[in-house]
Write a protein that holds these residues in place. Structure first.
Motif, PDB file in Angstrom:
ATOM      1  N   SER A  98      60.984  40.105  40.904  1.00 28.17           N
ATOM      2  CA  SER A  98      61.546  41.453  40.841  1.00 28.17           C
ATOM      3  C   SER A  98      60.681  42.356  39.953  1.00 28.17           C
ATOM      4  O   SER A  98      60.563  43.549  40.207  1.00 28.17           O
ATOM      5  N   GLN A  99      60.042  41.783  38.938  1.00 26.84           N
ATOM      6  CA  GLN A  99      59.126  42.587  38.105  1.00 26.84           C
ATOM      7  C   GLN A  99      57.881  42.977  38.898  1.00 26.84           C
ATOM      8  O   GLN A  99      57.426  44.117  38.842  1.00 26.84           O
ATOM      9  N   LEU A 100      57.340  42.024  39.651  1.00 27.91           N
ATOM     10  CA  LEU A 100      56.154  42.319  40.474  1.00 27.91           C
ATOM     11  C   LEU A 100      56.444  43.418  41.499  1.00 27.91           C
ATOM     12  O   LEU A 100      55.636  44.310  41.729  1.00 27.91           O
ATOM     13  N   LEU A 101      57.625  43.324  42.117  1.00 26.46           N
ATOM     14  CA  LEU A 101      57.954  44.253  43.208  1.00 26.46           C
ATOM     15  C   LEU A 101      58.229  45.667  42.713  1.00 26.46           C
ATOM     16  O   LEU A 101      58.260  46.605  43.500  1.00 26.46           O
ATOM     17  N   GLN A 102      58.429  45.823  41.389  1.00 26.36           N
ATOM     18  CA  GLN A 102      58.638  47.168  40.848  1.00 26.36           C
ATOM     19  C   GLN A 102      57.339  47.825  40.389  1.00 26.36           C
ATOM     20  O   GLN A 102      57.332  48.997  40.022  1.00 26.36           O
ATOM     21  N   ALA A 103      56.244  47.056  40.420  1.00 28.56           N
ATOM     22  CA  ALA A 103      54.963  47.610  39.949  1.00 28.56           C
ATOM     23  C   ALA A 103      54.546  48.785  40.833  1.00 28.56           C
ATOM     24  O   ALA A 103      54.883  48.824  42.014  1.00 28.56           O
ATOM     25  N   LYS A 104      53.767  49.713  40.247  1.00 27.59           N
ATOM     26  CA  LYS A 104      53.437  50.906  41.039  1.00 27.59           C
ATOM     27  C   LYS A 104      52.566  50.565  42.249  1.00 27.59           C
ATOM     28  O   LYS A 104      52.628  51.236  43.272  1.00 27.59           O
ATOM     29  N   GLU A 105      51.780  49.481  42.119  1.00 32.25           N
ATOM     30  CA  GLU A 105      50.909  49.119  43.254  1.00 32.25           C
ATOM     31  C   GLU A 105      51.598  48.174  44.242  1.00 32.25           C
ATOM     32  O   GLU A 105      50.993  47.723  45.222  1.00 32.25           O
ATOM     33  N   ALA A 106      52.894  47.881  44.019  1.00 35.01           N
ATOM     34  CA  ALA A 106      53.598  46.915  44.881  1.00 35.01           C
ATOM     35  C   ALA A 106      53.569  47.279  46.372  1.00 35.01           C
ATOM     36  O   ALA A 106      53.293  46.415  47.209  1.00 35.01           O
ATOM     37  N   PRO A 107      53.844  48.552  46.749  1.00 34.73           N
ATOM     38  CA  PRO A 107      53.910  48.846  48.188  1.00 34.73           C
ATOM     39  C   PRO A 107      52.632  48.481  48.945  1.00 34.73           C
ATOM     40  O   PRO A 107      52.697  48.008  50.071  1.00 34.73           O
ATOM     41  N   THR A 108      51.463  48.674  48.294  1.00 34.43           N
ATOM     42  CA  THR A 108      50.216  48.389  49.016  1.00 34.43           C
ATOM     43  C   THR A 108      49.696  46.983  48.773  1.00 34.43           C
ATOM     44  O   THR A 108      49.154  46.351  49.663  1.00 34.43           O
ATOM     45  N   GLU A 109      49.887  46.460  47.524  1.00 35.96           N
ATOM     46  CA  GLU A 109      49.186  45.211  47.192  1.00 35.96           C
ATOM     47  C   GLU A 109      50.081  43.976  47.101  1.00 35.96           C
ATOM     48  O   GLU A 109      49.598  42.867  47.258  1.00 35.96           O
ATOM     49  N   ILE A 110      51.366  44.170  46.796  1.00 36.03           N
ATOM     50  CA  ILE A 110      52.203  42.992  46.520  1.00 36.03           C
ATOM     51  C   ILE A 110      53.201  42.709  47.650  1.00 36.03           C
ATOM     52  O   ILE A 110      53.308  41.579  48.135  1.00 36.03           O
ATOM     53  N   ILE A 111      53.905  43.766  48.101  1.00 37.10           N
ATOM     54  CA  ILE A 111      54.926  43.554  49.144  1.00 37.10           C
ATOM     55  C   ILE A 111      54.347  42.925  50.420  1.00 37.10           C
ATOM     56  O   ILE A 111      54.935  41.976  50.954  1.00 37.10           O
ATOM     57  N   PRO A 112      53.162  43.397  50.908  1.00 38.25           N
ATOM     58  CA  PRO A 112      52.621  42.740  52.125  1.00 38.25           C
ATOM     59  C   PRO A 112      52.389  41.236  51.936  1.00 38.25           C
ATOM     60  O   PRO A 112      52.657  40.446  52.840  1.00 38.25           O
TER      61      PRO A 112
END
Length: 420
Positions: A150-164
Motif C-alpha cells: 500500500s505504501q508503494l502504490l501511493q508513491a507519485k510514480e506508482a501509476p507509471t512504474e509500479i501499478i503495471p
C-alpha cells in the motif's frame, strides 16, 4: 559522544555485543540520534554486517535497529539504509517469522520516505518477492506485505512504474480473496489489501485485470456479508474494511458502469449507513458515492430504491453534512431523470417541504443541485410547480437571482413556475 560509544560497543565484537545492540536500538528511537548515527563513519557498514550475521540473535537485534531507523522522516536517514535493501528482500524468504515481519515493516517505512529507495527496490525485484510472500499462511506476514504494497502504490510514480508491475504479477489474484475473507481470516490483512486495491483502481485507467478476476461481484458479495454482520453487532474495526471496499466498488462502477442487478446491495448499503451514522459519519458519504454510481443511468437501481421503500431513509440523510446534502440530492436527481412515474413517487414522500429550506443554504453546490432536482420534478410533473408556488418557493428562488453561478438556473425555474 554517546552515539559513538554505542557504535564502538557494537563494533568491539565482545560477548555482550547483543546488549550493546539493544542499547543502540533504544537510542535510535530518537530522531536526532538517528541522524548522528548514520553520519558516523562505518556505522551502517557495521549494522549491515551484524544484520547479515549467521548468529540469529544478533541478526534479529540488528534488524530491530534498522526498523527504528526506518521510522525517520529525514530522507538522508532512509538513504543511509540503501545498502541494506537487497538483504531486507532476501530475508523475506527466511525461516524466522519475526525477522520476516521486521523486514517487511522496515521496507514499508523506507518506501514512504525515499524515492531513491523505491527506485532501487524495483530492479531488485520487490514485486516478485512480495508476490511470493503473499502466499504465506501467516496472518502477520500477509499484513506486512499489504503494508509495503500500500505504501508503494501511493508513491507519485506508482501509476507509471509500479501499478503495471503489480498487475502483471500474481498479486491481484491473491489480494482479492484475502480482502473477501477478511471476516473469517484476518481483518488486518484484509484492510491493507482493500486499500491496495483502492489505490490501483483510482490511479489506473484500465482495470481489466481486476474486472476479469471478478472484482465487482466479489466486492459486492463482500458488502452483503459485512452488512449481514451488523444486526448481530458489528465486529471491532469493521468500518476500517467497509471504507476501502465502498471506494473500490464506487470507482469500478464509475469506470465501467457494469454491475449486477441485485437489490440486496441497496439494502446492505442502508444497513451500513444506519450502523455507522453516529460513530463514523465519514462513511455516510462513501455509501452515498456508491449509491450515486449505482443509480446513475441505471433503471434497475432507481426502481429498486423506490420499490424497497428506501426513500425515507435516504431523505433522513439530507441534512447530515454539507457533502451528504449534495450527494442525496444527486441520487434523487438520478431517480427523477427516469420520468414522470418516478417523480410522482418522489413527490409522495412530501419532498417539496424538505427541499424548500435547502434553497436558503449558504452552499452554492447544494443549492445548485436542489435547483436541478426541482427542474426535473417540474418538467415531469407540472402540478408540482403549483404546489411549490403555494409553499412560497418563488420567494426562495428570487434571492438567488444575484448569485452569479445560480442566477440562470434560478431564473429558468421562476419562468417555469410562472407559466400558466
Amino acid at each position: 559522544g554517546q552515539v559513538l560509544e554505542l557504535l564502538r560497543g557494537v563494533q568491539r565484537g565482545s560477548e555482550d555485543r547483543r546488549r550493546w545492540l539493544g542499547r543502540l536500538r533504544w537510542a535510535l528511537q530518537n530522531e536526532e540520534t538517528q541522524q548522528k548515527f548514520v553520519r558516523l563513519d562505518g556505522s551502517m557498514r557495521t549494522l549491515t554486517g551484524l544484520f547479515t550475521s549467521s548468529q540469529a540473535e544478533l541478526q534479529l537485534e540488528a534488524a530491530r535497529c534498522l526498523h527504528e531507523l526506518s521510522h525517520s522522516s529525514v530522507p538522508t536517514v532512509a538513504e543511509a539504509c540503501l545498502p541494506v535493501t537487497s538483504y531486507l528482500l532476501t530475508y523475506l524468504s527466511g525461516h524466522s517469522l519475526e525477522l520476516t515481519e521486521l523486514c517487511l515493516y522496515t521496507l514499508g517505512n523506507l518506501v514512504v520516505e525515499s524515492e531513491a529507495v523505491r527506485k532501487q527496490l524495483l530492479p531488485q525485484g520487490i514485486i516478485p518477492v512480495l508476490a511470493s510472500c503473499i502466499q504465506s499462511p501467516h496472518e502477520a506476514v500477509l499484513e506486512g506485505v499489504g503494508y509495503v504494497l500500500s505504501q508503494l502504490l501511493q508513491a507519485k510514480e506508482a501509476p507509471t512504474e509500479i501499478i503495471p508491475l503489480v498487475l502483471d504479477s500474481v498479486l491481484p489474484q491473491h489480494m482479492l480473496p484475502l480482502v473477501c475473507c477478511g471476516l473469517k481470516a484476518g481483518m488486518g490483512a484484509a484492510v491493507e489489501f482493500a486499500w491496495c486495491l483502492h489505490y490501483i483502481i483510482c490511479r489506473h485507467e484500465d482495470n481489466e485485470v481486476l474486472l476479469a478476476l471478478g472484482a465487482v461481484p466479489a466486492l459486492s458479495s463482500l458488502l452483503l456479508d459485512l452488512a449481514s454482520q451488523i444486526p448481530q453487532g458489528a465486529p471491532e474495526g469493521l468500518e476500517l474494511l467497509v471504507c476501502p471496499v465502498l471506494r473500490c466498488l464506487s470507482n469500478l462502477l464509475a469506470q465501467t458502469g457494469c454491475q449486477g442487478q441485485d437489490g440486496r446491495l441497496l439494502i446492505a448499503l442502508f444497513l451500513i449507513l444506519q450502523c455507522f451514522l453516529q460513530q463514523h459519519p465519514f462513511l455516510v458519504q462513501e455509501c452515498l458515492w456508491l449509491l450515486n454510481n449505482l443509480t446513475a443511468d441505471d433503471h434497475f437501481f432507481c426502481s429498486a430504491l423506490l420499490s424497497l421503500d428506501l426513500l425515507p431513509a435516504l431523505l433522513q440523510l439530507l441534512t447530515c453534512s454539507q457533502m451528504a446534502t449534495v450527494l442525496v440530492l444527486t441520487v434523487l436527481c438520478n431517480v427523477a431523470e427516469k420520468g414522470a412515474l418516478q417523480c410522482q413517487r418522489l413527490l409522495q414522500q412530501p419532498l417539496l417541504p424538505q427541499l424548500l429550506p435547502l434553497l436558503t443554504l449558504p452552499d452554492p453546490e447544494a443549492v445548485g443541485q436542489c435547483l436541478e432536482l426541482l427542474h426535473l420534478l417540474f418538467l415531469h410533473c407540472p402540478e408540482a410547480a403549483a404546489d411549490f408556488t403555494r409553499q412560497g418557493g418563488p420567494q426562495a428562488l428570487e434571492q438567488h437571482q444575484s448569485t452569479p453561478e445560480l442566477q440562470e438556473r434560478a431564473q429558468a425555474l421562476l419562468d417555469m413556475v410562472r407559466q400558466p
